[in-house]
Design an enzyme around this catalytic site. Structure first.
Site, PDB file in Angstrom:
ATOM      1  N   GLN A  16       3.205 -11.029   3.940  1.00  0.00           N
ATOM      2  CA  GLN A  16       1.037 -11.402   3.628  1.00  0.00           C
ATOM      3  C   GLN A  16       0.652 -10.076   2.684  1.00  0.00           C
ATOM      4  OE1 GLN A  16      -2.575 -10.589   7.303  1.00  0.00           O
ATOM      5  NE2 GLN A  16      -1.481  -8.120   6.266  1.00  0.00           N
ATOM      6  N   LEU A  75       6.584  -2.966  -0.136  1.00  0.00           N
ATOM      7  CA  LEU A  75       5.395  -3.447   0.734  1.00  0.00           C
ATOM      8  C   LEU A  75       6.631  -3.741   1.544  1.00  0.00           C
ATOM      9  CD1 LEU A  75       2.509  -5.463  -1.594  1.00  0.00           C
ATOM     10  CD2 LEU A  75       3.225  -2.654  -0.110  1.00  0.00           C
ATOM     11  N   SER A 124       1.527   3.991   6.892  1.00  0.00           N
ATOM     12  CA  SER A 124       1.014   3.355   8.436  1.00  0.00           C
ATOM     13  C   SER A 124       0.497   4.161   8.878  1.00  0.00           C
ATOM     14  CB  SER A 124       2.396   2.759   9.068  1.00  0.00           C
ATOM     15  OG  SER A 124       1.201   2.292  10.193  1.00  0.00           O
ATOM     16  N   GLU A 126       0.730   4.468  11.614  1.00  0.00           N
ATOM     17  CA  GLU A 126       1.263   4.804  12.675  1.00  0.00           C
ATOM     18  C   GLU A 126       2.486   6.148  13.422  1.00  0.00           C
ATOM     19  OE1 GLU A 126       2.142   3.577  16.019  1.00  0.00           O
ATOM     20  OE2 GLU A 126       0.426   1.632  15.506  1.00  0.00           O
ATOM     21  N   TYR A 148       9.549   3.186  14.695  1.00  0.00           N
ATOM     22  CA  TYR A 148       8.386   2.266  13.633  1.00  0.00           C
ATOM     23  C   TYR A 148       8.124   3.688  12.633  1.00  0.00           C
ATOM     24  CZ  TYR A 148       4.808   0.450  10.439  1.00  0.00           C
ATOM     25  OH  TYR A 148       4.294  -0.435   9.242  1.00  0.00           O
TER      26      TYR A 148
END
Length: 321
Positions: A16, A75, A124, A126, A148
């Site tokens: 994406q 990425l 991220s 996260e 992750y």
């Protein structure tokens, strides 16, 4: 930036963000190289493709030598928290080891060639999942709660380590960002495709896990614009990229169903316990003040506009099927 035509290397170029980024850089007149997984037949328009497993010894060094980039946008990676629980070792290898290999290759190339290499790494939100802080910024303590998040925390910290060694390396701390190019393994795309299907009468329900989880959802091309601005800024930094607005999964469903004219959306949702994640952070919202002040970056689309654009695309796909 260089007065001559800059060269960029994008890992994850077919994903994406990578696809939007390659288009943006080509439009700016940059020379763009992209990385695909070994054995992949991926081709991206106007991009010189390379096949490489960056976690393999020596692979990153060969790639940097072959592409000789001014800018590297990292990425590539396993981007699903849910998938990371199924294969934590692979997630750590792909997200953590690959980033470290790439950073080391860029630093070595810079030292040996005398040419500056700038790295922009996709970190991220996260990494902050267990921080307990309602609105996170660049100084929020790193406290991942999933494989992750931990793998991204490794890449994030390695960027800071190599920055201290003299590499202009930047962490783009990306919060959730969506588009029609989002794979339908993600809950957001699953919702918009289901809304289109329900509106067209090709399906009757949508199965979801937790509806109360809140996320900061933005528009992927806006976040790619932030990556370009980080490269143009030219100095290694950490930047949160977010809208500062929290919405629940239920809000996302309501917006998607509203876009197809359905108001009683609760009648179409079924719970699926298999989709519940272990240790899911309840609320993730980012403060992008630093990006606004230093990069002049602001998001251009509201939450409702992002969801609406995805539903519109999926309606068109549904009608073409």
């Amino acid at each position: 930036m260089n007065s001559s035509r800059p060269t960029a290397l994008i890992t994850g170029v077919a994903g994406q963000d990578g696809s939007y980024l390659s288009e943006a850089l080509v439009a700016l007149g940059w020379s763009v190289h992209g990385v695909a997984k070994p054995g992949s037949a991926e081709v991206v328009d106007n991009v010189t493709m390379h096949s490489s497993d960056l976690a393999e010894p020596g692979a990153a060094a060969e790639l940097i030598l072959a592409s000789d980039p001014d800018y590297v946008f990292h990425l590539a990676g396993i981007s699903s928290v849910w998938q990371s629980w199924n294969d934590p070792v692979l997630t750590t290898r792909v997200n953590g080891v690959s980033a470290t290999s790439l950073l080391d290759a860029c630093y070595t190339h810079q030292e040996e060639s005398g040419k500056r290499v700038m790295v922009v790494n996709a970190s991220s939100a996260e990494i902050f999942a267990g921080s307990g802080i309602a609105l996170q910024n660049e100084d929020t303590p790193i406290a991942p709660t999933s494989p992750y998040g931990a793998s991204k925390a490794l890449s994030h910290t390695m960027v800071q380590v190599y920055r201290a060694r003299g590499l202009e390396a930047t962490n783009a701390i990306l919060y959730n960002h969506e588009s029609p190019r989002r794979p339908d393994t993600f809950v957001t795309r699953k919702i918009t495709k289901a809304a289109a299907g329900i509106a067209r009468g090709t399906r009757s329900t949508i199965e979801l896990g937790s509806m109360s989880v809140e996320r900061d959802w933005g528009w992927a091309p806006d976040y790619v614009d932030a990556l370009v601005k980080m490269a143009e800024y030219g100095k290694g930094e950490d930047f949160v990229v977010a809208t500062g607005q929290a919405h629940s999964v239920a809000d996302f469903v309501a917006a998607a169903m509203s876009a197809v004219g359905i108001t009683d959306w609760q009648n179409y949702v079924r719970g699926d316990p298999d989709m519940l994640r272990p240790a899911d952070s309840a609320r993730m919202v980012g403060d992008a003040s630093k990006a606004r002040e230093l990069l002049g970056w602001t998001p251009t689309m509201t939450f409702e506009e992002v969801v609406g654009a995805m539903v519109e695309f999926d309606m068109t796909e549904e009608m073409a099927a």
